[in-house]
Scaffold this motif. Structure first.
Motif, mmCIF file in Angstrom:
data_model
loop_
_atom_site.group_PDB
_atom_site.id
_atom_site.type_symbol
_atom_site.label_atom_id
_atom_site.label_comp_id
_atom_site.label_asym_id
_atom_site.label_seq_id
_atom_site.Cartn_x
_atom_site.Cartn_y
_atom_site.Cartn_z
ATOM 1 N N PRO A 26 -1.810 2.845 -7.231
ATOM 2 C CA PRO A 26 -2.956 2.744 -6.286
ATOM 3 C C PRO A 26 -2.613 3.089 -4.789
ATOM 4 C CG PRO A 26 -2.835 0.526 -7.187
ATOM 5 C CD PRO A 26 -1.548 1.014 -8.037
ATOM 6 N N SER A 27 -1.550 2.306 -4.692
ATOM 7 C CA SER A 27 -1.245 2.681 -3.780
ATOM 8 C C SER A 27 -0.365 4.542 -2.880
ATOM 9 C CB SER A 27 -0.388 1.536 -2.136
ATOM 10 O OG SER A 27 1.298 1.562 -3.432
ATOM 11 N N VAL A 28 -0.714 5.005 -3.202
ATOM 12 C CA VAL A 28 0.433 6.528 -3.492
ATOM 13 C C VAL A 28 -0.878 7.457 -3.209
ATOM 14 C CG1 VAL A 28 2.304 8.077 -4.185
ATOM 15 C CG2 VAL A 28 2.239 5.824 -4.578
ATOM 16 N N ARG A 29 -0.673 8.030 -1.958
ATOM 17 C CA ARG A 29 -1.307 9.053 -1.472
ATOM 18 C C ARG A 29 -1.225 10.319 -2.588
ATOM 19 N NH1 ARG A 29 0.415 9.085 4.525
ATOM 20 N NH2 ARG A 29 1.639 8.814 3.360
ATOM 21 N N PRO A 30 -2.545 11.019 -2.272
ATOM 22 C CA PRO A 30 -2.036 12.149 -2.937
ATOM 23 C C PRO A 30 -1.205 12.537 -2.855
ATOM 24 C CG PRO A 30 -4.813 11.431 -2.959
ATOM 25 C CD PRO A 30 -3.896 10.610 -2.403
ATOM 26 N N ALA A 31 -0.788 13.666 -1.887
ATOM 27 C CA ALA A 31 0.152 14.103 -1.165
ATOM 28 C C ALA A 31 1.504 13.719 -1.592
ATOM 29 C CB ALA A 31 0.025 14.341 -0.219
ATOM 30 N N ARG A 32 1.660 12.476 -2.223
ATOM 31 C CA ARG A 32 2.577 11.972 -2.603
ATOM 32 C C ARG A 32 3.235 11.908 -3.755
ATOM 33 N NH1 ARG A 32 6.948 9.200 0.520
ATOM 34 N NH2 ARG A 32 6.095 9.223 2.896
ATOM 35 N N ASP A 140 12.381 -0.889 4.437
ATOM 36 C CA ASP A 140 10.761 -0.787 4.441
ATOM 37 C C ASP A 140 9.931 -0.412 2.651
ATOM 38 O OD1 ASP A 140 8.508 1.074 3.760
ATOM 39 O OD2 ASP A 140 8.495 2.665 5.017
ATOM 40 N N ARG A 141 10.060 -1.391 2.306
ATOM 41 C CA ARG A 141 9.114 -1.498 0.755
ATOM 42 C C ARG A 141 9.032 -0.032 0.491
ATOM 43 N NH1 ARG A 141 10.034 -6.241 -1.049
ATOM 44 N NH2 ARG A 141 7.874 -6.052 -2.545
ATOM 45 N N ARG A 142 8.321 1.271 1.214
ATOM 46 C CA ARG A 142 7.895 2.573 0.289
ATOM 47 C C ARG A 142 9.550 2.999 0.034
ATOM 48 N NH1 ARG A 142 6.940 7.110 3.004
ATOM 49 N NH2 ARG A 142 7.390 6.390 5.318
ATOM 50 N N VAL A 143 10.667 2.852 1.237
ATOM 51 C CA VAL A 143 11.401 3.771 0.639
ATOM 52 C C VAL A 143 12.398 2.922 -0.179
ATOM 53 C CG1 VAL A 143 14.265 4.440 1.256
ATOM 54 C CG2 VAL A 143 11.430 4.310 3.195
ATOM 55 N N LEU A 144 11.741 1.964 -0.084
ATOM 56 C CA LEU A 144 12.978 0.547 -1.838
ATOM 57 C C LEU A 144 12.286 1.743 -2.929
ATOM 58 C CD1 LEU A 144 15.264 -1.532 -1.767
ATOM 59 C CD2 LEU A 144 13.209 -2.737 -1.911
ATOM 60 N N SER A 145 11.571 1.339 -2.785
ATOM 61 C CA SER A 145 10.500 1.748 -4.150
ATOM 62 C C SER A 145 10.332 2.903 -5.133
ATOM 63 C CB SER A 145 9.147 2.007 -4.584
ATOM 64 O OG SER A 145 8.502 2.642 -3.356
ATOM 65 N N GLN A 146 11.270 3.779 -3.551
ATOM 66 C CA GLN A 146 11.748 5.458 -3.695
ATOM 67 C C GLN A 146 12.591 5.322 -4.532
ATOM 68 O OE1 GLN A 146 10.959 7.127 -0.474
ATOM 69 N NE2 GLN A 146 8.319 7.427 -0.349
#
Length: 165
Positions: A26-32, A140-146
């Motif tokens: 749910p935290s992911v923006r539509p553009a991503r 960065d947790r966002r980069v880590l999940s990617q």
């Protein structure tokens, strides 16, 4: 369905789920979200073989090109490598040998030197992504999940390349 075909199908399913998982957060923006959806659908179609493989490779490479455009590079540029490596692995394993009789997917299960090359590339890609996952104090947790998502997809593609041997 024999055990090898079952393992191949399971590996493809796991890779597609790993590709799609970040888009479902749910935290992911539509553009991503779109790169993950395209990767999952491209991987699924590529495993069907034949015309589906050709369309999947074209779609995945086009998505990589779109991720690399200057307007989208900051948002989705981290996917460029994934959109290049996955089609390459799909093609290498698809052209290594004809499929065995009774194979449920378009991929061969008979081995060959191209399957070996695909395995080496898949293992290298997996290791490169796993190295990026190693924790850093200021990660960065966002980069880590990617990177975890990419490492999982890479591992599933390496697993399928190993099954093609």
């Amino acid at each position: 369905m024999d055990a090898q075909a079952f393992l191949h199908t399971a590996g493809a399913l796991v890779g597609c789920v790993l590709a799609l998982a970040p888009a479902l957060l749910p935290s992911v923006r539509p553009a991503r979200r779109w790169p993950h959806v395209v990767m999952a659908l491209g991987m699924a179609a590529g495993h069907l073989g034949g015309l589906f493989l050709s369309v999947a490779v074209l779609v995945l490479l086009t998505a990589g090109w779109l991720c690399g455009s200057s307007s989208r590079r900051a948002e989705t540029g981290h996917h460029i490598q994934d959109f290049v490596v996955v089609p390459m692995l799909l093609v290498l394993t698809a052209f290594s040998r004809p499929p065995l009789d009774g194979a449920s997917s378009g991929h061969p299960h008979g081995g060959g030197s191209l399957a070996t090359v695909a395995l080496v590339i898949g293992l290298g890609w997996t290791c490169a992504r796993l190295i990026r996952v190693l924790p850093e104090p200021s990660a960065d947790r966002r980069v880590l999940s990617q990177d975890v998502c990419s490492a999982g997809m890479a591992a599933s593609m390496a697993f399928m390349a190993a099954l093609a041997l």
